[in-house]
Design an enzyme around this catalytic site. Sequence first.
Site, PDB file in Angstrom:
ATOM      1  N   LYS A   1      22.678   1.566 -50.233  1.00 41.02           N
ATOM      2  CA  LYS A   1      24.142   1.740 -50.352  1.00 41.02           C
ATOM      3  C   LYS A   1      24.746   0.608 -51.178  1.00 41.02           C
ATOM      4  CE  LYS A   1      24.939   4.531 -46.262  1.00 41.02           C
ATOM      5  NZ  LYS A   1      25.507   4.619 -44.933  1.00 41.02           N
TER       6      LYS A   1
ATOM      7  N   GLU B   1      44.402  -2.200 -39.333  1.00 42.19           N
ATOM      8  CA  GLU B   1      44.678  -1.453 -40.557  1.00 42.19           C
ATOM      9  C   GLU B   1      45.179  -0.059 -40.153  1.00 42.19           C
ATOM     10  OE1 GLU B   1      44.555  -2.184 -43.899  1.00 42.19           O
ATOM     11  OE2 GLU B   1      45.411  -0.177 -43.819  1.00 42.19           O
ATOM     12  N   PHE B   2      46.155   0.463 -40.895  1.00 46.09           N
ATOM     13  CA  PHE B   2      46.750   1.748 -40.500  1.00 46.09           C
ATOM     14  C   PHE B   2      46.565   2.838 -41.553  1.00 46.09           C
ATOM     15  CE2 PHE B   2      48.978  -1.697 -38.381  1.00 46.09           C
ATOM     16  CZ  PHE B   2      48.913  -1.297 -37.057  1.00 46.09           C
TER      17      PHE B   2
ATOM     18  N   CYS C   1      39.216   8.569 -36.020  1.00 45.48           N
ATOM     19  CA  CYS C   1      40.127   7.669 -35.293  1.00 45.48           C
ATOM     20  C   CYS C   1      40.776   8.292 -34.064  1.00 45.48           C
ATOM     21  CB  CYS C   1      41.204   7.155 -36.236  1.00 45.48           C
ATOM     22  SG  CYS C   1      40.528   6.058 -37.479  1.00 45.48           S
TER      23      CYS C   1
ATOM     24  N   LYS D   1      38.505   9.322 -31.053  1.00 44.45           N
ATOM     25  CA  LYS D   1      37.828   8.129 -30.507  1.00 44.45           C
ATOM     26  C   LYS D   1      38.826   7.185 -29.826  1.00 44.45           C
ATOM     27  CE  LYS D   1      36.931   4.918 -33.789  1.00 44.45           C
ATOM     28  NZ  LYS D   1      37.583   3.640 -33.539  1.00 44.45           N
TER      29      LYS D   1
HETATM   30  C1  UDX Z   1      44.646   8.154 -38.628  1.00 40.99           C
HETATM   31  C2  UDX Z   1      46.002   7.408 -38.631  1.00 40.99           C
HETATM   32  O1  UDX Z   1      47.015   8.242 -39.210  1.00 40.99           O
HETATM   33  C3  UDX Z   1      45.893   6.085 -39.384  1.00 40.99           C
HETATM   34  O2  UDX Z   1      47.102   5.374 -39.303  1.00 40.99           O
HETATM   35  C4  UDX Z   1      44.756   5.265 -38.761  1.00 40.99           C
HETATM   36  O3  UDX Z   1      44.560   4.065 -39.480  1.00 40.99           O
HETATM   37  C5  UDX Z   1      43.451   6.058 -38.753  1.00 40.99           C
HETATM   38  O4  UDX Z   1      43.655   7.311 -38.072  1.00 40.99           O
HETATM   39  P1  UDX Z   1      43.265   9.652 -40.358  1.00 40.99           P
HETATM   40  O5  UDX Z   1      42.432  10.008 -39.169  1.00 40.99           O
HETATM   41  O6  UDX Z   1      42.573   9.203 -41.582  1.00 40.99           O
HETATM   42  O7  UDX Z   1      44.334   8.498 -39.977  1.00 40.99           O
HETATM   43  O8  UDX Z   1      44.147  10.944 -40.791  1.00 40.99           O
HETATM   44  P2  UDX Z   1      45.525  11.585 -40.296  1.00 40.99           P
HETATM   45  O9  UDX Z   1      46.268  12.014 -41.488  1.00 40.99           O
HETATM   46  O10 UDX Z   1      46.236  10.719 -39.347  1.00 40.99           O
HETATM   47  O11 UDX Z   1      45.033  12.913 -39.539  1.00 40.99           O
HETATM   48  C6  UDX Z   1      44.255  12.864 -38.341  1.00 40.99           C
HETATM   49  C7  UDX Z   1      44.039  14.253 -37.795  1.00 40.99           C
HETATM   50  O12 UDX Z   1      45.262  14.782 -37.283  1.00 40.99           O
HETATM   51  C8  UDX Z   1      43.562  15.277 -38.829  1.00 40.99           C
HETATM   52  O13 UDX Z   1      42.573  16.095 -38.241  1.00 40.99           O
HETATM   53  C9  UDX Z   1      44.796  16.091 -39.153  1.00 40.99           C
HETATM   54  O14 UDX Z   1      44.503  17.411 -39.568  1.00 40.99           O
HETATM   55  C10 UDX Z   1      45.504  16.070 -37.802  1.00 40.99           C
HETATM   56  N1  UDX Z   1      46.956  16.273 -37.898  1.00 40.99           N
HETATM   57  C11 UDX Z   1      47.736  15.345 -38.518  1.00 40.99           C
HETATM   58  C12 UDX Z   1      47.514  17.402 -37.323  1.00 40.99           C
HETATM   59  O15 UDX Z   1      46.819  18.256 -36.751  1.00 40.99           O
HETATM   60  N2  UDX Z   1      48.893  17.540 -37.365  1.00 40.99           N
HETATM   61  C13 UDX Z   1      49.707  16.628 -37.961  1.00 40.99           C
HETATM   62  O16 UDX Z   1      50.926  16.827 -37.956  1.00 40.99           O
HETATM   63  C14 UDX Z   1      49.113  15.503 -38.568  1.00 40.99           C
END
Ligand code: UDX
Length: 439
Positions: free
Chosen positions: A35, A152-153, A261, A264
Site C-alpha cells: 500500500k 475529525e468530522f 462511522c 460503529k
Molecule cells: C459520518 C459523519 O457525517 C461525519 O461527520 C463523520 O466524521 C464520519 O461519519 P460518513 O459516514 O462518511 O460521515 O457519511 P454520511 O454522509 O454522514 O452518511 C452516513 C450514512 O447515513 C450513509 O449511509 C447515508 O446514506 C446515511 N444518511 C445520511 C441517511 O440515510 N439519511 C440522511 O439524511 C443522511
Amino acid sequence: MTISFIGHGYVGLVTACIFADFGNKVWVIGHTPEKIKRLKEGDPIIYEPGLQELLKKNLEAKRLFFTTEYDEAISESNIVFITVGTPPKKTGEADLSAVFAVSQEIAKHLRKGLTVVSCKSTVPVGTNKKVEVLLNSHKPTGAEVAVASCPEFLREGTAIQDTLYTDRVVIGSDSKEAIDLLLQLHEPLSGKRVITDLASAELIKYTANAMLATKISFANLISFYCEKTGADVETVLDGVGLDKRIGNIFMDPGIGYGGSCFPKDVKALINIGLTSGVDASLLQAVDRVNDETRNNFINKFTAFFEKQPTSHTQKKIAVWGLSFKPNTDDIRQAPSLSLIDRLLKDGYTVSVYDQAASENVKKIYGDKIHYASDPYEAVDNADALCIVTEWNEFKQADLQRIKSLMKKPVIFDGRNIYHPTTLQKMGFTYISTGRRPVL
Ligand code: UDX
C-alpha cells in the site's frame, strides 16, 4: 511544521494531503509495504473525489512522504496524529488495539524535546489518557510528550471540502503548548475553535455521530408511520423541517445509515452507557430502528414477490448502488450487502451496478452475481430494480429505456429519488419509502 500521520484511511490520507497542501512537511506511516508503494506512486487506494489530484500534487512538491518506518518520520515531527481504525468488537465496544499498538511504536521514536501526539481516531472517553500513559512509559530519556484529542468530522465523498470548510476545529488537551501548536497548524481552516479538555473532545465526536444517526433513525421511524397511515414522508418531514428549531438536514429517510462511522459509533456509545451505568435505551432504539429500516425494505420486496405466481429462481433482480453512500467505493455496513445476501438466499439471480464499488463487492460475492458496466445493462430483462444508493447518475436516468429493457417495470426505491406520480404515468410499479406505493 513537520507532522506525521499513522494510518492512511479516509481521515489520515485526506487530512495529510490537506496539511501538506498548506506547505507543511507531512509523513504518512503505514504497515503494508504494498500500500505504501502505491501511495508513493500517487494511487490513493481509496476512492475519494479530488484526492488523487491532491496526493499527486503534494508528492511532486516533495511535501508528502510515505513510509513503513516510524524512525525517520516521528523523530522529526512536531505533531503526530493517530488515524488508525477503531472497529467494533462483538459487544459493540471500540477495538482500541491498533491505537495502543501504534502509541507504543510512536513512543520509542520520540525525539528530545516536546512532541504533540493527537488522536483523530474516534475513541471512547479516557483513551487519550491511556495513550499518554503508554507514551510516557515507552519514550526515551529527554523526550517530552503532550497528548491532545483532535477529532475529525469529514464525510466520505465530500472529505476534502468538509475538512477545508469545517464548521469547527475541536482541540482537547491539558497542555497549553499542545493547544497552541494545534491551533497554529489548523490556522488555514475555517470554522469556530472549540478548546476543551480531553474527555469533552472525545465525547464531542461520539455525540455528533450519535445525534446525526438519531436524526436519520427518527426520519426512518416516521416513514414507517407514513407507510401505515397513508401519509407522505417527504411532505411530513418538509412540514416539520421548516421549523427552524428542527430543520431538515440529515433527515432523509431511506434504507438506513451505513458506513464505517454511524453504525460503529452508536454501538460504541451504547456500550459506554451500559458499562458506565448511563441509560442507553434511546441509542439502542436508534440502532434498532436502523436495522428495522433495512428489514422493512427487504420485507416490502419479499411481500411483493410472494404474491407472484412464478418461482424466485426464475427471476432476475437489478441492484443500483452498492456503496453505503454516493461518491465513495466504501461498502462497509452498506445496505446493498444485506439486500444481496437475502436475494441470493431466496434464489434470485442478481445483477448489480455501481460506478465505484463493484470491485469491492466482487471480493465478497465473486461470480455469484453479475456486475453490469452501466445502469441499463443491469436492468436488462430484470423482474425488478432495487435502488439502494442515490448516485447522481440514477436521478435522471432514461426511464423509458429502463421500462423497455426490463421484463417487468417494477422499481423498489430505497432513496426516494423519483416522483411517484411521474412513475405512475409511465406505467411503473413503484414502491418507495414512506410514500404510497404505485401498484
Ligand atoms: C459520518 C459523519 O457525517 C461525519 O461527520 C463523520 O466524521 C464520519 O461519519 P460518513 O459516514 O462518511 O460521515 O457519511 P454520511 O454522509 O454522514 O452518511 C452516513 C450514512 O447515513 C450513509 O449511509 C447515508 O446514506 C446515511 N444518511 C445520511 C441517511 O440515510 N439519511 C440522511 O439524511 C443522511
